[in-house]
Design a protein around this motif. Structure first.
Motif, short mmCIF file in Angstrom:
data_model
loop_
_atom_site.label_atom_id
_atom_site.label_comp_id
_atom_site.label_asym_id
_atom_site.label_seq_id
_atom_site.Cartn_x
_atom_site.Cartn_y
_atom_site.Cartn_z
N LEU A 1 -2.54 10.65 4.45
CA LEU A 1 -2.62 9.23 4.08
C LEU A 1 -1.32 8.51 4.43
O LEU A 1 -1.33 7.40 4.98
N GLU A 2 -0.19 9.14 4.14
CA GLU A 2 1.10 8.51 4.42
C GLU A 2 1.27 8.29 5.92
O GLU A 2 1.77 7.25 6.36
N ALA A 3 0.84 9.26 6.72
CA ALA A 3 0.99 9.14 8.18
C ALA A 3 0.18 7.96 8.71
O ALA A 3 0.66 7.19 9.56
N VAL A 4 -1.03 7.79 8.19
CA VAL A 4 -1.86 6.66 8.63
C VAL A 4 -1.22 5.34 8.20
O VAL A 4 -1.14 4.38 8.97
N CYS A 5 -0.75 5.29 6.96
CA CYS A 5 -0.12 4.06 6.45
C CYS A 5 1.10 3.68 7.29
O CYS A 5 1.28 2.52 7.66
N ARG A 6 1.92 4.67 7.59
CA ARG A 6 3.14 4.37 8.36
C ARG A 6 2.78 3.85 9.75
O ARG A 6 3.41 2.94 10.28
N LYS A 7 1.76 4.44 10.33
CA LYS A 7 1.35 4.03 11.67
C LYS A 7 0.79 2.60 11.65
O LYS A 7 1.06 1.80 12.54
N ARG A 8 0.04 2.27 10.62
CA ARG A 8 -0.64 0.97 10.60
C ARG A 8 0.18 -0.14 9.98
O ARG A 8 0.05 -1.30 10.35
N ILE A 9 1.00 0.22 9.00
CA ILE A 9 1.71 -0.82 8.25
C ILE A 9 3.21 -0.76 8.53
O ILE A 9 3.93 -1.71 8.29
N GLY A 10 3.68 0.38 9.03
CA GLY A 10 5.10 0.51 9.35
C GLY A 10 5.88 1.20 8.27
O GLY A 10 7.00 1.62 8.49
N GLU A 11 5.32 1.32 7.08
CA GLU A 11 6.02 2.02 6.00
C GLU A 11 4.98 2.52 5.01
O GLU A 11 3.85 2.03 4.95
N CYS A 12 5.38 3.51 4.23
CA CYS A 12 4.52 3.98 3.14
C CYS A 12 5.39 4.65 2.10
O CYS A 12 5.85 5.77 2.29
N ARG A 13 5.65 3.93 1.03
CA ARG A 13 6.47 4.50 -0.03
C ARG A 13 5.72 5.67 -0.67
O ARG A 13 4.52 5.56 -0.96
N SER A 14 6.44 6.77 -0.88
CA SER A 14 5.75 7.97 -1.38
C SER A 14 6.51 8.62 -2.54
O SER A 14 6.33 9.80 -2.81
N ASP A 15 7.34 7.82 -3.22
CA ASP A 15 8.14 8.37 -4.34
C ASP A 15 7.71 7.83 -5.70
O ASP A 15 8.32 8.15 -6.71
N ALA A 16 6.65 7.04 -5.74
CA ALA A 16 6.33 6.33 -6.99
C ALA A 16 5.61 7.24 -7.99
O ALA A 16 4.76 8.05 -7.62
N ILE B 1 0.86 -1.19 0.00
CA ILE B 1 0.00 0.00 0.00
C ILE B 1 0.89 1.23 0.00
O ILE B 1 1.86 1.30 0.76
N LEU B 2 0.58 2.18 -0.87
CA LEU B 2 1.43 3.36 -0.99
C LEU B 2 0.65 4.56 -1.51
O LEU B 2 -0.49 4.42 -1.96
N VAL B 3 1.28 5.70 -1.41
CA VAL B 3 0.69 6.96 -1.88
C VAL B 3 1.61 7.51 -2.97
O VAL B 3 2.69 7.99 -2.67
N PRO B 4 1.20 7.41 -4.24
CA PRO B 4 2.09 7.86 -5.33
C PRO B 4 2.44 9.34 -5.24
O PRO B 4 1.69 10.14 -4.68
N ALA B 5 3.58 9.67 -5.86
CA ALA B 5 4.07 11.04 -5.81
C ALA B 5 3.64 11.86 -7.02
O ALA B 5 3.46 13.08 -6.92
N ASP B 6 3.51 11.21 -8.17
CA ASP B 6 3.27 11.99 -9.39
C ASP B 6 2.66 11.08 -10.46
O ASP B 6 2.51 9.88 -10.24
#
Ligand SMILES: [Zn+2]
Length: 296
Positions: free
Chosen positions: A146-161, A106-111
């Motif tokens: 979104l990234e903050a929630v992902c990191r808290k729940r999953i431990g990581e959230c890639r945000s450079d994709a 699960i991730l939050v794309p950058a662009d």
């Protein structure tokens, strides 16, 4: 079909499995039906009563009824604006174009890179409007939540994709995937364009929340398997991981909305049309920006 009556500042646009997932989880859904717009009826909208968030199934509620090239994106975004939405989280399941991503991640794309070919891209046909800067492409405030929630729940959230949006409904060739990698793409899907651009034209915040569905063509050798999803591009164990990721998405979006509830928008999204407003080209009622020149 009905005229819009209720309002909410938050909306979640879901993929093909979203509505069934929410209904089966016992979420209390108040239906608003399809919203009539100058571009035709939108997809049906529901209010998630426990969270006050609106939910719309991009592809229809029974299954994958409308494929990505044929979604009425303008009607859908208009309808959410009409319902008072200021912030949209858009969920989708792209493929990864390299093995640094995991299936189900699960991730939050950058662009975004737009490789679509025949979609209606703008509300502003024949109006001389729309030279809107696309950086940042997605709302940084909503993406950060979104990234903050992902990191808290999953431990990581890639945000450079970088998400490459293709026309579809066919999948991409292996050669196209190699080309998109050269362009700087990491993920490939069919749904964020023109949704993201249309939301910006109506000064709404928009951020994607993605899960990796599979590896794109040519990333890993895969036998052709007739009669199954993607003809073998996804195997059974990967499908289970994907299903778990999808099940986690609504809660992540709701938690991000909850964190932003009551917070003013600290981004530039609400001023995308300011140049035209200052010039006197457009007035306060956003509907008047569009209906005067739209080719319905
Ligand atoms: Zn914003």
């Amino acid at each position: 079909m009905r005229k819009a009556k209720s309002t909410s500042p938050f909306a979640l646009i879901g993929g093909s499995m979203g509505f069934k997932l929410l209904r089966d989880s016992g979420s209390r859904l108040k239906p608003f039906g399809r919203i009539q717009t100058p571009f035709g009826p939108s997809q049906a909208v529901h209010l998630l009563e426990d969270s006050g968030v609106l939910y719309m199934s991009r592809h229809g509620e029974k299954s994958y009824e409308v494929s990505a090239p044929f979604v009425n994106y303008r009607a859908n975004i208009w309808a959410l604006k009409e319902l008072g939405v200021e912030r949209i989280v858009s969920w989708s399941g792209p493929a990864a174009m390299d093995e640094s991503f995991q299936i189900g991640q699960i991730l939050v794309p950058a662009d975004l890179i737009d490789e679509t070919r025949q979609r209606k891209q703008t509300f502003f046909e024949r109006l001389g409007l729309g030279f809107i800067r696309q950086s940042p492409t997605f709302c940084p405030h909503l993406s950060s939540a979104l990234e903050a929630v992902c990191r808290k729940r999953i431990g990581e959230c890639r945000s450079d994709a970088v998400y490459v949006c293709t026309e579809g409904p066919r999948l991409e060739t292996a050669a196209e995937i190699r080309k998109f990698r050269v362009f700087g793409g990491h993920l490939v899907g069919m749904t964020l364009v023109p949704e993201a651009f249309l939301a910006k034209e109506l000064e709404m915040c928009y951020a994607p929340l993605c899960y990796v569905t599979n590896y794109a063509e040519g990333v890993r050798p895969r036998e052709f398997r007739p009669g199954v999803l993607f003809e073998g591009l996804l195997d059974d164990s990967e499908q289970r991981v994907v299903d778990e990721a999808i099940a986690a998405l609504p809660d992540i979006a709701m938690a991000a909305f909850s964190a932003l509830s009551g917070q003013p928008r600290e981004c530039s999204c609400g001023q995308a049309m300011e140049r035209y407003r200052r010039r006197g080209d457009i007035g306060d009622d956003w509907r008047s920006w569009i209906t005067t020149g739209a080719d319905h």
